[in-house]
Structures are given as structure tokens and as C-alpha cells.
Design a protein around this motif. Structure first.
Motif, PDB file in Angstrom:
ATOM      1  N   GLY A  52     -10.802 -11.533   6.023  1.00 49.32           N
ATOM      2  CA  GLY A  52      -9.806 -11.694   4.960  1.00 49.32           C
ATOM      3  C   GLY A  52      -9.302 -13.127   4.991  1.00 49.32           C
ATOM      4  N   ASP A 110      -0.077  -5.920  15.897  1.00 45.82           N
ATOM      5  CA  ASP A 110       1.268  -6.018  15.309  1.00 45.82           C
ATOM      6  C   ASP A 110       1.554  -4.823  14.418  1.00 45.82           C
ATOM      7  OD1 ASP A 110       3.689  -7.583  14.884  1.00 45.82           O
ATOM      8  OD2 ASP A 110       2.991  -7.842  12.819  1.00 45.82           O
ATOM      9  N   PRO A 114     -18.495  -9.358   2.746  1.00 45.43           N
ATOM     10  CA  PRO A 114     -18.118  -8.150   3.494  1.00 45.43           C
ATOM     11  C   PRO A 114     -19.317  -7.358   4.020  1.00 45.43           C
ATOM     12  CG  PRO A 114     -16.737  -8.352   1.569  1.00 45.43           C
ATOM     13  CD  PRO A 114     -17.768  -9.441   1.463  1.00 45.43           C
ATOM     14  N   ALA A 139      -2.839  -7.086   9.980  1.00 47.77           N
ATOM     15  CA  ALA A 139      -2.981  -6.622   8.593  1.00 47.77           C
ATOM     16  C   ALA A 139      -2.176  -5.337   8.392  1.00 47.77           C
ATOM     17  CB  ALA A 139      -4.455  -6.424   8.290  1.00 47.77           C
ATOM     18  N   ASP A 191       0.809  -1.213   0.000  1.00 54.41           N
ATOM     19  CA  ASP A 191       0.000   0.000   0.000  1.00 54.41           C
ATOM     20  C   ASP A 191       0.845   1.268   0.000  1.00 54.41           C
ATOM     21  OD1 ASP A 191       0.231   0.310   3.202  1.00 54.41           O
ATOM     22  OD2 ASP A 191      -0.251  -1.738   2.701  1.00 54.41           O
ATOM     23  N   LYS A 209     -15.080 -13.061   3.399  1.00 55.33           N
ATOM     24  CA  LYS A 209     -14.350 -13.129   2.137  1.00 55.33           C
ATOM     25  C   LYS A 209     -15.116 -12.329   1.106  1.00 55.33           C
ATOM     26  CE  LYS A 209     -12.153 -16.660  -0.751  1.00 55.33           C
ATOM     27  NZ  LYS A 209     -11.863 -15.589  -1.666  1.00 55.33           N
ATOM     28  N   ARG A 253     -11.229   0.185   0.382  1.00 54.54           N
ATOM     29  CA  ARG A 253     -12.384  -0.462   1.036  1.00 54.54           C
ATOM     30  C   ARG A 253     -12.099  -0.905   2.463  1.00 54.54           C
ATOM     31  NH1 ARG A 253     -16.308  -4.654  -1.824  1.00 54.54           N
ATOM     32  NH2 ARG A 253     -17.303  -4.344   0.194  1.00 54.54           N
ATOM     33  N   THR A 254     -10.830  -1.145   2.784  1.00 49.17           N
ATOM     34  CA  THR A 254     -10.540  -1.670   4.133  1.00 49.17           C
ATOM     35  C   THR A 254      -9.985  -0.605   5.074  1.00 49.17           C
ATOM     36  OG1 THR A 254      -8.309  -2.382   3.531  1.00 49.17           O
ATOM     37  CG2 THR A 254     -10.077  -3.996   3.230  1.00 49.17           C
ATOM     38  N   ALA A 299       5.048 -10.033  13.244  1.00 46.93           N
ATOM     39  CA  ALA A 299       4.269 -11.276  13.214  1.00 46.93           C
ATOM     40  C   ALA A 299       4.817 -12.264  12.183  1.00 46.93           C
ATOM     41  CB  ALA A 299       2.799 -10.976  12.916  1.00 46.93           C
ATOM     42  N   HIS A 357       3.855 -15.874   4.192  1.00 50.91           N
ATOM     43  CA  HIS A 357       3.808 -15.552   5.629  1.00 50.91           C
ATOM     44  C   HIS A 357       2.771 -16.349   6.407  1.00 50.91           C
ATOM     45  CE1 HIS A 357       4.853 -11.772   3.362  1.00 50.91           C
ATOM     46  NE2 HIS A 357       5.921 -11.901   4.118  1.00 50.91           N
ATOM     47  N   ALA A 381       3.169 -11.785  -1.156  1.00 54.33           N
ATOM     48  CA  ALA A 381       2.040 -12.519  -0.557  1.00 54.33           C
ATOM     49  C   ALA A 381       2.258 -14.013  -0.785  1.00 54.33           C
ATOM     50  CB  ALA A 381       0.720 -12.074  -1.184  1.00 54.33           C
TER      51      ALA A 381
HETATM   52  P1  NAD Z   1      -3.341 -12.329   0.367  1.00 57.85           P
HETATM   53  O1  NAD Z   1      -3.329 -11.515  -0.867  1.00 57.85           O
HETATM   54  O2  NAD Z   1      -2.941 -13.766   0.305  1.00 57.85           O
HETATM   55  O3  NAD Z   1      -4.803 -12.295   1.031  1.00 57.85           O
HETATM   56  C1  NAD Z   1      -5.550 -11.126   1.217  1.00 57.85           C
HETATM   57  C2  NAD Z   1      -7.019 -11.537   1.201  1.00 57.85           C
HETATM   58  O4  NAD Z   1      -7.830 -10.431   1.623  1.00 57.85           O
HETATM   59  C3  NAD Z   1      -7.499 -11.935  -0.193  1.00 57.85           C
HETATM   60  O5  NAD Z   1      -8.153 -13.181  -0.102  1.00 57.85           O
HETATM   61  C4  NAD Z   1      -8.489 -10.834  -0.579  1.00 57.85           C
HETATM   62  O6  NAD Z   1      -9.524 -11.287  -1.390  1.00 57.85           O
HETATM   63  C5  NAD Z   1      -8.991 -10.431   0.800  1.00 57.85           C
HETATM   64  N1  NAD Z   1      -9.661  -9.121   0.842  1.00 57.85           N
HETATM   65  C6  NAD Z   1      -9.306  -7.969   0.233  1.00 57.85           C
HETATM   66  N2  NAD Z   1     -10.184  -7.001   0.523  1.00 57.85           N
HETATM   67  C7  NAD Z   1     -11.133  -7.556   1.323  1.00 57.85           C
HETATM   68  C8  NAD Z   1     -12.303  -7.067   1.958  1.00 57.85           C
HETATM   69  N3  NAD Z   1     -12.703  -5.814   1.795  1.00 57.85           N
HETATM   70  N4  NAD Z   1     -13.018  -7.928   2.730  1.00 57.85           N
HETATM   71  C9  NAD Z   1     -12.640  -9.210   2.893  1.00 57.85           C
HETATM   72  N5  NAD Z   1     -11.533  -9.739   2.307  1.00 57.85           N
HETATM   73  C10 NAD Z   1     -10.792  -8.920   1.540  1.00 57.85           C
HETATM   74  O7  NAD Z   1      -2.424 -11.551   1.407  1.00 57.85           O
HETATM   75  P2  NAD Z   1      -1.867 -12.076   2.811  1.00 57.85           P
HETATM   76  O8  NAD Z   1      -0.508 -12.629   2.641  1.00 57.85           O
HETATM   77  O9  NAD Z   1      -2.915 -12.892   3.474  1.00 57.85           O
HETATM   78  O10 NAD Z   1      -1.699 -10.696   3.579  1.00 57.85           O
HETATM   79  C11 NAD Z   1      -2.829  -9.856   3.818  1.00 57.85           C
HETATM   80  C12 NAD Z   1      -2.340  -8.515   4.318  1.00 57.85           C
HETATM   81  O11 NAD Z   1      -1.750  -8.700   5.608  1.00 57.85           O
HETATM   82  C13 NAD Z   1      -1.229  -7.920   3.449  1.00 57.85           C
HETATM   83  O12 NAD Z   1      -1.757  -7.120   2.425  1.00 57.85           O
HETATM   84  C14 NAD Z   1      -0.418  -7.118   4.430  1.00 57.85           C
HETATM   85  O13 NAD Z   1      -0.883  -5.791   4.491  1.00 57.85           O
HETATM   86  C15 NAD Z   1      -0.652  -7.824   5.767  1.00 57.85           C
HETATM   87  N6  NAD Z   1       0.506  -8.616   6.209  1.00 57.85           N
HETATM   88  C16 NAD Z   1       1.065  -8.325   7.399  1.00 57.85           C
HETATM   89  C17 NAD Z   1       2.140  -9.058   7.852  1.00 57.85           C
HETATM   90  C18 NAD Z   1       2.771  -8.748   9.201  1.00 57.85           C
HETATM   91  O14 NAD Z   1       3.952  -8.968   9.373  1.00 57.85           O
HETATM   92  N7  NAD Z   1       2.007  -8.264  10.156  1.00 57.85           N
HETATM   93  C19 NAD Z   1       2.679 -10.098   7.062  1.00 57.85           C
HETATM   94  C20 NAD Z   1       2.064 -10.390   5.853  1.00 57.85           C
HETATM   95  C21 NAD Z   1       0.966  -9.644   5.431  1.00 57.85           C
END
Ligand code: NAD
Length: 310
Positions: free
Chosen positions: A144, A252, A182, A227, A72, A167, A204-205, A278, A93, A90
Motif C-alpha cells: 500500500g 498497532d 498486488p 493498517a 471501514d 501498489k 480485497r485486503t 501509531a 498521518h 487520509a
Molecule cells: P491512503 O488512502 O492515502 O492510501 C491507501 C493506499 O492503499 C492507496 O494508495 C490505495 O491505492 C492502496 N491500496 C488499496 N487497496 C490496495 C491493495 N489491494 N493493494 C495495494 N494497495 C492498495 O490512506 P493512508 O492514509 O495511507 O492510510 C491507509 C490505511 O491505514 C487507512 O485506510 C487506515 O485503515 C490505516 N491507518 C491507520 C492508522 C493508525 O493509526 N494505525 C492511521 C492512518 C491510517
């Protein structure tokens, strides 16, 4: 398109030494060098990075790979206009963040955060008789259901929890009993003892969990955010925690990182603060190297990239 000069930006040192990734990529095809200055950047066709810097646009790179899942902080439109491809990390993790979230829930249920604080004060104290509980039979709503969300759901299910989730396009997901769209956010979170946020930060989020959503949560609910900070309205969360309309939170990620010294979140007994850690994992660089190698191969073969964002 063949990448012949690949840079590893020094900002990756937030997560691992740049040299370990460089060394893991030495036989991947291109010449790989660590990049710190604009001159070094100018000598690259592609870059692997943690940060985004404006100089990346001027360097006219063919491809940027982010070592994070959340991108982002990148200017999607400007990159697209310039013709620079952007890929993220992605998919790598799930196990680390899944275990961290299981750990947060176990800490709250078993009171381990309190016991650890007591230890630091050499205080021997049995918890109040009605404070501790077990996760078995408790409910979790995961918002998510991508890599993180599914990994959290799997571990929660293994601990005997009842898992629901949200989802964008609801469909059956392993380890999740009910998948809501959602629009049913309020209904989905209202029953849950734990709510875990695992969505990307998008238009949206942003502020998805604000005052009205916090009001929907049970008084004995715990909110978990792995997130991005912007997914929660942080001041509304602080108000909810201070007024005890929520049992606690494990955070986190924050609106401002590092979390500023003056944040009340630091001092709250019912809040676990971790330092955007995390996903910390000694294997992190190897997993990034696998993604980068695969996309170098795809670029060479004129195939579409994996994890492409722009
Ligand atoms: P990913 O792309 O595998 O999964 C994200 C999911 O969120 C997708 O299934 C998508 O369809 C869904 N989504 C998007 N908008 C949505 C909404 N409005 N309502 C419901 N679902 C929605 O990504 P990921 O690896 O699971 O990571 C998700 C997010 O977590 C990343 O974008 C990042 O910002 C964060 N993250 C944080 C850490 C950390 O260290 N804390 C590590 C990895 C990812």
C-alpha cells in the motif's frame, strides 16, 4: 450547499478533547457545537466524528467527516442511499505513522524492546552476540503506497534500507526501488526482512496476509501492521510466531480492539503491541480542522469534496 450547524461528536475524545476542535472551527462559518445526545445531533446539518452510530443515519445529515483515514466501520451503501456525504482524514498521518514504523524497525534491529523489558526487571544484559543488526542494507516491502506507505518508504530509504512496495496501479514512486502489482504479493514479500502493511481494509485486503503469505516470509522477517487488524489473519500470525517461522511482529491494529486480555500476543517477547496509537500527534485536531474548513468552503462553492468516500 451551505452548512450552518456543525457538530463535533464526543467520540473524537478518543484522540483529542472535542473542545479543541470546536474552538479551532469557531470562525469557520457554521455554528459549531459538541454533540453527545440524539437531540443535539438532530440540531446539526453535518458532523465530525470518530465513531459511527446508527443514529447518524436517522439524523439525516448532509455530511459526515471521519477524523480517521480508515472508514471501514461506516455503512457506505446506506449513507449513499440517504444522500449523506462521507469524507475521511487520509493524508494527515504520514509523518506520525512513518516515524512510528521507523521506530518499530529500529527497536527490532537494535534490540531496544528487549533492553526496555530488561530494565523493568533491573536486568543488565548484553544481547546475544548474533542478535543485533543495523537497518542499513536491510530490505523492506511496503504494501500500500498511499500516504502512510510513502512516508514509511521515505524514512526507510533515509535509514539506508532497500525499499520495495505493492501498489494497485504500479508506477514509479520516490524512495521505492521496485513497485509490484498486488498479484505479485508472494514474490514481493518473499525477499523482505521487514514487511509493512499500509492498505485500507476492503473486500480485497481482508485477510490479505494469511497462512500461505506468512509461509512465504523469511524466517528472520518482521511483520508490521499499521493498517487495520483484519488485513492479517491474526490466528495464523499467532501460529507463525509461536512456531518461530517469523522473527517478530509490530502490531498497532488488531481484529478486536482493545486487544483482549487473553491474547497470546501480549506476552510474546518478539511482538511489539501498540494501542492503535501509531498516528498519535498533539497536532492531530489542527490537521482535522484544516480538512473540515476546506470541505466547508467546497460545499459552499458547490465544488467536489476532498477525501470524499461516499
Ligand atoms: P491512503 O488512502 O492515502 O492510501 C491507501 C493506499 O492503499 C492507496 O494508495 C490505495 O491505492 C492502496 N491500496 C488499496 N487497496 C490496495 C491493495 N489491494 N493493494 C495495494 N494497495 C492498495 O490512506 P493512508 O492514509 O495511507 O492510510 C491507509 C490505511 O491505514 C487507512 O485506510 C487506515 O485503515 C490505516 N491507518 C491507520 C492508522 C493508525 O493509526 N494505525 C492511521 C492512518 C491510517
Amino acid at each position: 450547499m451551505t452548512i450552518s450547524r456543525l457538530g463535533v461528536h464526543t467520540s473524537v475524545e478518543e484522540l483529542f478533547p472535542p473542545a479543541v476542535l470546536r474552538d479551532a472551527l469557531t470562525d469557520a462559518g457554521p455554528t459549531v457545537r459538541i454533540v453527545e445526545t440524539d437531540d443535539e445531533l438532530a440540531a446539526c446539518d453535518a458532523l465530525v466524528t470518530f465513531d459511527y452510530e446508527e443514529s447518524f443515519l436517522q439524523a439525516d445529515l448532509a455530511w459526515i467527516h471521519s477524523i480517521l483515514a480508515g472508514v471501514d466501520h461506516f455503512p457506505f451503501d446506506a449513507l449513499a442511499e440517504q444522500g449523506t456525504l462521507l469524507t475521511n482524514s487520509a493524508g494527515i498521518h504520514g509523518d506520525s505513522v512513518g516515524e512510528t514504523v521507523a521506530g518499530y524497525m529500529l527497536m527490532f534491529a537494535r534490540g531496544l524492546h528487549t533492553q526496555r523489558t530488561n530494565q523493568l526487571h533491573q536486568e543488565w544484559a548484553y544481547p546475544p552476540w548474533d542478535a543485533a543488526f543495523t537497518l542499513d542494507g536491510e530490505s523492506l516491502c511496503v504494501i500500500g503506497l498511499g500516504t502512510l506507505g510513502r512516508a514509511i518508504a521515505m524514512r526507510a530509504d533515509a535509514l539506508g534500507m532497500d525499499v520495495t512496495g505493492i501498489k494497485r496501479t504500479p508506477m514509479p514512486i520516490d524512495h521505492v526501488e521496485t513497485v509490484y502489482p498486488p498479484d505479485d504479493l508472494h514474490e514481493a514479500v518473499a525477499e523482505a526482512r521487514f514487511v509493512a502493511l499500509a492498505v485500507p481494509l476492503t473486500d480485497r485486503t481482508t485477510g490479505l496476509i494469511g497462512e500461505s503469505e506468512l509461509r512465504m516470509l523469511r524466517d528472520d522477517a518482521y511483520l508490521i501492521n499499521v493498517a487495520r487488524g483484519g488485513v492479517i489473519e491474526q490466528s495464523a500470525l499467532v501460529d507463525a510466531l509461536e512456531s518461530a517461522s517469523l522473527a517478530g511482529a509490530a502490531l498497532d491494529v488488531f481484529e478486536t480492539e482493545p486487544l483482549p486480555d487473553e491474547s497470546p500476543l501480549w506476552g510474546m517477547d518478539n511482538v511489539i503491541v501498540t494501542s492503535h496509537a501509531a498516528a498519535a500527534n498533539r497536532e492531530y485536531y489542527r490537521r482535522v480542522a484544516v480538512l473540515v474548513r476546506e470541505n466547508l468552503r467546497r460545499l459552499d462553492a458547490n465544488e467536489s469534496l476532498t477525501n470524499q468516500v461516499v
